[in-house]
Motif scaffolding. Structure first.
Motif, PDB file in Angstrom:
ATOM      1  N   GLY A 154       7.079  60.831 -39.132  1.00  0.00           N
ATOM      2  CA  GLY A 154       6.452  59.565 -39.507  1.00  0.00           C
ATOM      3  C   GLY A 154       5.249  59.564 -38.493  1.00  0.00           C
ATOM      4  O   GLY A 154       5.487  59.425 -37.341  1.00  0.00           O
ATOM      5  N   MET A 155       3.914  59.362 -39.053  1.00  0.00           N
ATOM      6  CA  MET A 155       2.784  58.932 -38.171  1.00  0.00           C
ATOM      7  C   MET A 155       2.308  57.760 -38.283  1.00  0.00           C
ATOM      8  O   MET A 155       2.423  57.015 -39.393  1.00  0.00           O
ATOM      9  N   GLN A 156       1.919  57.139 -37.218  1.00  0.00           N
ATOM     10  CA  GLN A 156       1.438  55.684 -37.224  1.00  0.00           C
ATOM     11  C   GLN A 156      -0.038  56.097 -36.884  1.00  0.00           C
ATOM     12  O   GLN A 156      -0.614  57.079 -36.784  1.00  0.00           O
ATOM     13  N   GLY A 157      -0.761  54.920 -36.867  1.00  0.00           N
ATOM     14  CA  GLY A 157      -2.118  54.814 -36.573  1.00  0.00           C
ATOM     15  C   GLY A 157      -2.391  55.004 -35.101  1.00  0.00           C
ATOM     16  O   GLY A 157      -3.201  54.250 -34.479  1.00  0.00           O
ATOM     17  N   VAL A 158      -1.850  56.017 -34.472  1.00  0.00           N
ATOM     18  CA  VAL A 158      -2.111  56.389 -32.970  1.00  0.00           C
ATOM     19  C   VAL A 158      -3.385  57.381 -33.092  1.00  0.00           C
ATOM     20  O   VAL A 158      -3.436  58.371 -33.651  1.00  0.00           O
ATOM     21  N   ASP A 159      -4.320  57.005 -32.051  1.00  0.00           N
ATOM     22  CA  ASP A 159      -5.377  57.727 -31.722  1.00  0.00           C
ATOM     23  C   ASP A 159      -4.913  59.042 -30.757  1.00  0.00           C
ATOM     24  O   ASP A 159      -4.302  58.783 -29.608  1.00  0.00           O
ATOM     25  N   PRO A 160      -4.940  60.223 -31.172  1.00  0.00           N
ATOM     26  CA  PRO A 160      -4.450  61.263 -30.416  1.00  0.00           C
ATOM     27  C   PRO A 160      -5.238  61.276 -28.908  1.00  0.00           C
ATOM     28  O   PRO A 160      -4.530  61.714 -28.226  1.00  0.00           O
ATOM     29  N   ALA A 161      -6.435  60.757 -28.748  1.00  0.00           N
ATOM     30  CA  ALA A 161      -7.121  60.801 -27.526  1.00  0.00           C
ATOM     31  C   ALA A 161      -6.621  59.936 -26.509  1.00  0.00           C
ATOM     32  O   ALA A 161      -6.495  60.225 -25.621  1.00  0.00           O
ATOM     33  N   THR A 162      -6.062  58.948 -27.034  1.00  0.00           N
ATOM     34  CA  THR A 162      -5.514  57.898 -26.122  1.00  0.00           C
ATOM     35  C   THR A 162      -4.029  57.580 -26.239  1.00  0.00           C
ATOM     36  O   THR A 162      -3.376  56.988 -25.382  1.00  0.00           O
ATOM     37  N   ASN A 163      -3.430  58.295 -27.398  1.00  0.00           N
ATOM     38  CA  ASN A 163      -2.202  58.136 -27.531  1.00  0.00           C
ATOM     39  C   ASN A 163      -1.639  56.518 -27.623  1.00  0.00           C
ATOM     40  O   ASN A 163      -0.641  56.011 -27.316  1.00  0.00           O
ATOM     41  N   LYS A 164      -2.688  55.653 -28.182  1.00  0.00           N
ATOM     42  CA  LYS A 164      -2.693  54.121 -28.411  1.00  0.00           C
ATOM     43  C   LYS A 164      -2.931  53.871 -29.741  1.00  0.00           C
ATOM     44  O   LYS A 164      -3.829  54.738 -30.532  1.00  0.00           O
ATOM     45  N   LEU A 165      -2.227  52.921 -30.448  1.00  0.00           N
ATOM     46  CA  LEU A 165      -2.628  52.531 -32.025  1.00  0.00           C
ATOM     47  C   LEU A 165      -4.212  51.923 -32.092  1.00  0.00           C
ATOM     48  O   LEU A 165      -4.566  51.324 -30.895  1.00  0.00           O
ATOM     49  N   VAL A 166      -4.848  52.335 -33.020  1.00  0.00           N
ATOM     50  CA  VAL A 166      -6.164  51.977 -33.213  1.00  0.00           C
ATOM     51  C   VAL A 166      -6.194  50.647 -33.377  1.00  0.00           C
ATOM     52  O   VAL A 166      -5.388  50.037 -34.198  1.00  0.00           O
ATOM     53  N   GLU A 167      -7.334  49.899 -33.384  1.00  0.00           N
ATOM     54  CA  GLU A 167      -7.659  48.535 -33.668  1.00  0.00           C
ATOM     55  C   GLU A 167      -8.109  48.521 -35.218  1.00  0.00           C
ATOM     56  O   GLU A 167      -8.736  49.265 -35.844  1.00  0.00           O
TER      57      GLU A 167
END
Length: 159
Positions: A60-73
């Motif tokens: 299951g993939m979420q809207g996480v930016d691989p560069a920061t490992n944080k959710l995108v806005e």
């Protein structure tokens, strides 16, 4: 003969770098995927994907930016990033979005986010046919996210 040997070794190394294994294959040949540019699982007890024979299973993939490992806005941006994350993992094992045979989409608000899922999916796939898809509304996702998408792809292993 020597050239054929070196060609074989080169192809094997190229295949291994594409898959970027995080562990050895299982006794039955299941290969865990951990491609460059994918989100990080850190030291957690899961992998972003696995290849089992001709099938690729993406977690299951979420809207996480691989560069920061944080959710995108942003809602649409987050849904798009979830799809892009699963696309990267599938492509690392030789599949395209058109090779997707199953999508399961978990949403924190089905009525609110289902139209965005359809919009983003249509943009990324470009045209039909689209894979079978099931969407569920769930009470809560990790990090209080709005979307998580898991998927299965069919891409015959090169022999």
């Amino acid at each position: 003969m020597l050239a054929r040997y070196f060609m074989s070794c080169s192809l094997s190394l190229a295949a291994m770098s594409t898959f970027a294994l995080s562990q050895s294959p299982s006794p039955n040949g299941v290969v865990t995927l951990n491609p460059r540019g994918a989100i990080s699982t850190g030291t957690d007890t899961w992998s972003v994907g696995a290849r089992a024979g001709d099938f690729i299973f993406v977690a299951g993939m979420q809207g996480v930016d691989p560069a920061t490992n944080k959710l995108v806005e942003g809602e649409e941006a987050r849904i798009r990033q979830a799809f892009l994350n699963l696309k990267l993992i599938a492509e690392s094992a030789g599949a395209t979005l058109q090779d997707c045979v199953r999508l399961t989409v978990y949403l924190s608000d089905l009525h609110r986010f289902a139209p965005l899922v359809s919009k983003v999916q249509a943009e990324l796939w470009g045209k039909s046919p689209y894979p079978p898809r099931t969407m569920f509304e769930v009470q809560r996702l990790f990090d209080d996210d709005i979307v998580e998408i898991d998927s299965v792809f069919y891409a015959p292993a090169k022999k």
